[in-house]
Scaffold this active site. Structure first.
Site, PDB file in Angstrom:
ATOM      1  N   CYS A 134       1.036  -1.452  -0.025  1.00 30.96           N
ATOM      2  CA  CYS A 134       0.107   0.120   0.054  1.00 30.96           C
ATOM      3  C   CYS A 134       0.936   1.373  -0.021  1.00 30.96           C
ATOM      4  CB  CYS A 134      -1.068   0.081   1.218  1.00 30.96           C
ATOM      5  SG  CYS A 134      -1.883   1.503   1.388  1.00 30.96           S
TER       6      CYS A 134
ATOM      7  N   CYS B  49      -0.115   3.822   2.383  1.00 28.24           N
ATOM      8  CA  CYS B  49       0.206   3.584   3.832  1.00 28.24           C
ATOM      9  C   CYS B  49       1.625   4.004   4.446  1.00 28.24           C
ATOM     10  CB  CYS B  49       0.235   2.055   4.031  1.00 28.24           C
ATOM     11  SG  CYS B  49      -1.423   1.184   3.874  1.00 28.24           S
TER      12      CYS B  49
END
Length: 316
Positions: free
Chosen positions: A75, A78
């Protein structure tokens, strides 16, 4: 961005399936993992949490607000958000615990939080989930949301802390500590001997030599507090203060004991109420004690900022 409020604690997500997992591993190899995760969850500001150890984090949230960062290695957002959250959590010096959850490795946690997209950040207060935000957000907004989280946690009686340095990996080679300046060393020795008067004198001499010595200033405030509370009986002090609500010294003693016991907001509130109630000629004394306690806790602490605002409103 989600508006954090006390009402958010009602309803929300059912985490009951994750309770007690650390205490009841399903296999011997899980027991080792649970023990490992339990030790991580018990100390430190930033901890990694698994499906097996999440129950301990839920219990921890009954005393300290916990922020859960749901992320994954693949991700991109993230990787932008996680360092910001870690920085903000560490800056709060143990008033919040950040629990990091790799959703790929821990699908049960992700399912319990109904994580449809990541990064997803959720708080836990008293075992109850509170939505914070989804997606990458700038540091300023992260700090704002963390501030609101602390307010809601306080409203629900969750105001504990964890050691800010616990659970962190130590560097491979620690630099050798520089020796303390002579007057600081003298103060430390006096404190260990219980001779607070000598420690106060040593710190005062250090400040006379260097008025910008912040360590000496902080040490002086701490040892003065220790000196004032030495030998006080909490029940007797509270009874005396209750019997004489306008007795400045009696209220000072309770505030000192509250602060020494970690009840910072109680100490500040007591003295702010005293400031409002006493005669005008006594207010300077109360204000000086408040400022001394503010310096002792530190201007970066949100509780100090809030109390300073209340004091300013009373002054003007």
């Amino acid at each position: 961005m989600t508006e954090i409020s006390a009402a958010a604690l009602r309803g929300a997500v059912d985490l009951s399936s994750l309770r007690g997992r650390a205490a009841q591993p399903s296999a011997p190899q899980d027991a080792a993992a649970a023990q490992d995760g339990a030790s991580q969850a018990s100390g430190g500001v930033v901890v990694d949490v698994t499906d097996a150890t999440f129950g301990e984090i839920l219990e921890l949230s009954r005393s300290v607000p916990v922020v859960v960062d749901l992320w994954a290695e693949w991700c991109g957002p993230c990787k932008q958000l996680s360092p910001i959250i870690e920085k903000v959590a560490r800056d709060l010096a143990g008033r919040v615990v950040l629990a990091k959850v790799d959703v790929d490795a821990n699908p049960q946690i992700a399912q319990a939080f109904r994580a449809q997209s990541i990064p997803m950040v959720v708080a836990l207060i008293g075992g109850q989930p509170v939505p914070m935000f989804t997606g990458a957000v700038p540091e300023e907004q992260v700090r704002e949301v963390f501030g609101r989280l602390l307010e809601v946690a306080a409203q629900n009686g969750v105001t504990g802390t964890v050691p800010a340095g616990g659970g962190e990996e130590a560097p491979a080679e620690e630099a050798e500590e520089a020796p303390l300046p002579p007057l600081h060393a003298e103060a430390f020795a006096a404190i260990e001997a219980g001779d607070y008067a000598r420690a106060i004198t040593a710190y005062q001499r250090a400040l006379a030599e260097n008025p910008r010595d912040e360590d000496a200033k902080a040490g002086l405030g701490q040892v003065r507090l220790l000196d004032r509370v030495q030998g006080l009986d909490l029940q007797e002090v509270r009874a005396a203060a209750a019997a004489a609500p306008l007795d400045v010294e009696a209220q000072f003693r309770v505030a000192d004991l509250d602060l020494a016991g970690g009840h910072v907001d109680d100490a500040f509130s007591r003295l702010l109420e005293l400031f409002s109630a006493v005669a005008p000629e006594q207010r300077a004394t109360v204000r000086e004690r408040l400022v001394e306690l503010f310096d002792l806790i530190g201007s970066a602490d949100p509780r100090v900022a809030s109390a300073r605002t209340r004091l300013a409103s009373l002054l003007f």
